[in-house]
Scaffold this motif. Structure first.
Motif, PDB file in Angstrom:
ATOM      1  N   PHE A 156       0.839  -1.177   0.000  1.00  0.00           N
ATOM      2  CA  PHE A 156       0.000   0.000   0.000  1.00  0.00           C
ATOM      3  C   PHE A 156       0.885   1.242   0.000  1.00  0.00           C
ATOM      4  N   SER A 157       0.305   2.357  -0.377  1.00  0.00           N
ATOM      5  CA  SER A 157       1.106   3.564  -0.497  1.00  0.00           C
ATOM      6  C   SER A 157       1.563   4.095   0.859  1.00  0.00           C
ATOM      7  N   ASP A 158       0.772   3.899   1.908  1.00  0.00           N
ATOM      8  CA  ASP A 158       1.130   4.403   3.234  1.00  0.00           C
ATOM      9  C   ASP A 158       0.780   3.326   4.243  1.00  0.00           C
ATOM     10  N   VAL A 159       1.487   2.193   4.168  1.00  0.00           N
ATOM     11  CA  VAL A 159       1.110   1.000   4.920  1.00  0.00           C
ATOM     12  C   VAL A 159       1.141   1.227   6.428  1.00  0.00           C
ATOM     13  N   GLY A 160       1.939   2.159   6.910  1.00  0.00           N
ATOM     14  CA  GLY A 160       2.009   2.415   8.335  1.00  0.00           C
ATOM     15  C   GLY A 160       0.732   2.980   8.919  1.00  0.00           C
ATOM     16  N   ARG A 161      -0.152   3.501   8.082  1.00  0.00           N
ATOM     17  CA  ARG A 161      -1.406   4.085   8.554  1.00  0.00           C
ATOM     18  C   ARG A 161      -2.603   3.168   8.292  1.00  0.00           C
ATOM     19  N   VAL A 162      -2.352   1.980   7.734  1.00  0.00           N
ATOM     20  CA  VAL A 162      -3.433   1.048   7.411  1.00  0.00           C
ATOM     21  C   VAL A 162      -3.630   0.082   8.576  1.00  0.00           C
ATOM     22  N   VAL A 163      -4.845  -0.003   9.077  1.00  0.00           N
ATOM     23  CA  VAL A 163      -5.156  -0.906  10.189  1.00  0.00           C
ATOM     24  C   VAL A 163      -6.424  -1.693   9.864  1.00  0.00           C
ATOM     25  N   ARG A 164      -6.561  -2.844  10.518  1.00  0.00           N
ATOM     26  CA  ARG A 164      -7.798  -3.612  10.439  1.00  0.00           C
ATOM     27  C   ARG A 164      -8.672  -3.254  11.637  1.00  0.00           C
ATOM     28  N   VAL A 165      -9.973  -3.223  11.405  1.00  0.00           N
ATOM     29  CA  VAL A 165     -10.926  -2.868  12.448  1.00  0.00           C
ATOM     30  C   VAL A 165     -11.810  -4.071  12.734  1.00  0.00           C
ATOM     31  N   PHE A 166     -11.958  -4.403  14.021  1.00  0.00           N
ATOM     32  CA  PHE A 166     -12.800  -5.519  14.422  1.00  0.00           C
ATOM     33  C   PHE A 166     -13.791  -5.055  15.483  1.00  0.00           C
ATOM     34  N   ALA A 167     -14.934  -5.730  15.511  1.00  0.00           N
ATOM     35  CA  ALA A 167     -15.848  -5.600  16.642  1.00  0.00           C
ATOM     36  C   ALA A 167     -15.431  -6.628  17.687  1.00  0.00           C
ATOM     37  N   ALA A 168     -15.763  -6.387  18.948  1.00  0.00           N
ATOM     38  CA  ALA A 168     -15.325  -7.297  20.007  1.00  0.00           C
ATOM     39  C   ALA A 168     -16.399  -7.432  21.076  1.00  0.00           C
ATOM     40  N   ASP A 169     -16.514  -8.628  21.620  1.00  0.00           N
ATOM     41  CA  ASP A 169     -17.319  -8.857  22.815  1.00  0.00           C
ATOM     42  C   ASP A 169     -16.601  -9.894  23.674  1.00  0.00           C
ATOM     43  N   ASP A 170     -17.251 -10.370  24.721  1.00  0.00           N
ATOM     44  CA  ASP A 170     -16.599 -11.289  25.649  1.00  0.00           C
ATOM     45  C   ASP A 170     -16.257 -12.629  25.001  1.00  0.00           C
ATOM     46  N   ARG A 171     -17.008 -12.999  23.975  1.00  0.00           N
ATOM     47  CA  ARG A 171     -16.786 -14.304  23.348  1.00  0.00           C
ATOM     48  C   ARG A 171     -15.824 -14.248  22.178  1.00  0.00           C
ATOM     49  N   ASN A 172     -15.806 -13.152  21.473  1.00  0.00           N
ATOM     50  CA  ASN A 172     -14.994 -13.067  20.258  1.00  0.00           C
ATOM     51  C   ASN A 172     -14.416 -11.664  20.118  1.00  0.00           C
ATOM     52  N   PRO A 173     -13.095 -11.529  20.244  1.00  0.00           N
ATOM     53  CA  PRO A 173     -12.497 -10.197  20.145  1.00  0.00           C
ATOM     54  C   PRO A 173     -12.232  -9.749  18.704  1.00  0.00           C
ATOM     55  N   ARG A 174     -12.529 -10.600  17.720  1.00  0.00           N
ATOM     56  CA  ARG A 174     -12.213 -10.246  16.324  1.00  0.00           C
ATOM     57  C   ARG A 174     -13.412 -10.549  15.421  1.00  0.00           C
ATOM     58  N   GLN A 175     -14.505  -9.865  15.665  1.00  0.00           N
ATOM     59  CA  GLN A 175     -15.701 -10.065  14.863  1.00  0.00           C
ATOM     60  C   GLN A 175     -15.702  -9.163  13.635  1.00  0.00           C
ATOM     61  N   THR A 176     -16.319  -9.682  12.575  1.00  0.00           N
ATOM     62  CA  THR A 176     -16.474  -8.883  11.362  1.00  0.00           C
ATOM     63  C   THR A 176     -17.785  -8.100  11.423  1.00  0.00           C
ATOM     64  N   PHE A 177     -18.097  -7.402  10.345  1.00  0.00           N
ATOM     65  CA  PHE A 177     -19.229  -6.479  10.336  1.00  0.00           C
ATOM     66  C   PHE A 177     -20.179  -6.810   9.184  1.00  0.00           C
ATOM     67  N   SER A 178     -21.435  -6.491   9.356  1.00  0.00           N
ATOM     68  CA  SER A 178     -22.355  -6.532   8.224  1.00  0.00           C
ATOM     69  C   SER A 178     -22.111  -5.300   7.357  1.00  0.00           C
ATOM     70  N   TYR A 179     -22.557  -5.367   6.112  1.00  0.00           N
ATOM     71  CA  TYR A 179     -22.326  -4.227   5.218  1.00  0.00           C
ATOM     72  C   TYR A 179     -23.074  -2.970   5.659  1.00  0.00           C
ATOM     73  N   PRO A 180     -24.316  -3.076   6.128  1.00  0.00           N
ATOM     74  CA  PRO A 180     -24.985  -1.857   6.613  1.00  0.00           C
ATOM     75  C   PRO A 180     -24.269  -1.212   7.797  1.00  0.00           C
ATOM     76  N   VAL A 181     -23.702  -2.015   8.704  1.00  0.00           N
ATOM     77  CA  VAL A 181     -22.942  -1.450   9.821  1.00  0.00           C
ATOM     78  C   VAL A 181     -21.705  -0.731   9.292  1.00  0.00           C
ATOM     79  N   TYR A 182     -21.017  -1.342   8.316  1.00  0.00           N
ATOM     80  CA  TYR A 182     -19.867  -0.671   7.700  1.00  0.00           C
ATOM     81  C   TYR A 182     -20.275   0.686   7.138  1.00  0.00           C
ATOM     82  N   GLN A 183     -21.403   0.738   6.432  1.00  0.00           N
ATOM     83  CA  GLN A 183     -21.833   1.999   5.824  1.00  0.00           C
ATOM     84  C   GLN A 183     -22.079   3.074   6.876  1.00  0.00           C
ATOM     85  N   ARG A 184     -22.675   2.681   8.000  1.00  0.00           N
ATOM     86  CA  ARG A 184     -22.922   3.653   9.070  1.00  0.00           C
ATOM     87  C   ARG A 184     -21.608   4.121   9.700  1.00  0.00           C
ATOM     88  N   LEU A 185     -20.681   3.189   9.917  1.00  0.00           N
ATOM     89  CA  LEU A 185     -19.384   3.559  10.482  1.00  0.00           C
ATOM     90  C   LEU A 185     -18.630   4.502   9.554  1.00  0.00           C
TER      91      LEU A 185
END
Length: 216
Positions: free
Chosen positions: A50-79
């Motif tokens: 990537f052009s600026d890889v140091g600023r690229v991060v992955r984003v996860f949702a987290a709860d007590d059972r799973n600290p690395r949850q993915t997102f639905s597309y509508p939630v992504y759009q709102r975020l």
């Protein structure tokens, strides 16, 4: 040192069967270690293109059972609309499918992405363009990898605007990714990228219950 070396050579010459086994074991060990290092290098050490890889991060949702949850597309759009913590936010889901051809078909690795994918990552296609970031699609479109462009289209610069049948759906090629770019996965390099709005099951993709997307 040299007496020990001569003694070892005499033992190896007197016992050729043992020598063969020892050499095969050594070769196998070196080969396995080389493969493991290549995987670790690709998965953990080598920076993503990537052009600026140091600023690229992955984003996860987290709860007590799973600290690395993915997102639905509508939630992504709102975020994407509401978040002020990121300069850009894009959604990615790993995919795959069959690329049909007159002479042969081929299974490909793909990424289903939000239309702003290439813009957020700062990646400019080598040929053609990326997707319309407004999400307005008159027809399903795709960007293909540099390696796919070379092996299936012979590096033909007129490939932009032609069509492919992928996942039993007709896509128009609008761009070719730069050499070395294989998407957001370090090990599984993508061959094709297409926007979420181009999928046949768009209604299911937009569902709140479906949560396959990783955010970057």
């Amino acid at each position: 040192m040299f007496p020990n070396l001569r003694f070892s050579l005499r033992i190896l010459i007197k016992h050729p069967g043992f020598t063969v086994v020892a050499l095969l074991s050594l070769a196998l060990g070196i080969g396995v270690n080389s493969v493991i290092f290549s995987l670790v290098d690709g998965a953990m050490l080598r920076p993503l293109p990537f052009s600026d890889v140091g600023r690229v991060v992955r984003v996860f949702a987290a709860d007590d059972r799973n600290p690395r949850q993915t997102f639905s597309y509508p939630v992504y759009q709102r975020l994407r609309e509401d978040s002020r913590a990121f300069s850009g936010l894009t959604a990615v889901e790993g995919a795959g499918g069959l690329l049909r051809g007159e002479d042969r078909s081929e299974m490909l690795t793909a990424e289903q992405v939000s239309p702003d994918y290439f813009g957020v990552l700062g990646v400019r296609p080598l040929l053609g363009r990326a997707f319309d970031e407004t999400g307005a699609l008159s027809e399903p479109v795709a960007v293909i990898s540099h390696s796919l462009w070379q092996r299936r289209f012979g590096g033909d610069r007129q490939v932009v605007g032609t069509s492919i049948v992928f996942q039993e759906r007709l896509f128009t090629i609008v761009g070719v990714a730069p050499e070395g770019f294989g998407g957001t996965q370090r090990v599984m390099m993508a061959d094709v990228w297409y926007p979420v709005e181009a999928t046949a099951d768009r209604a299911a993709t937009m569902s709140e219950e479906r949560r396959p997307f990783g955010l970057i």
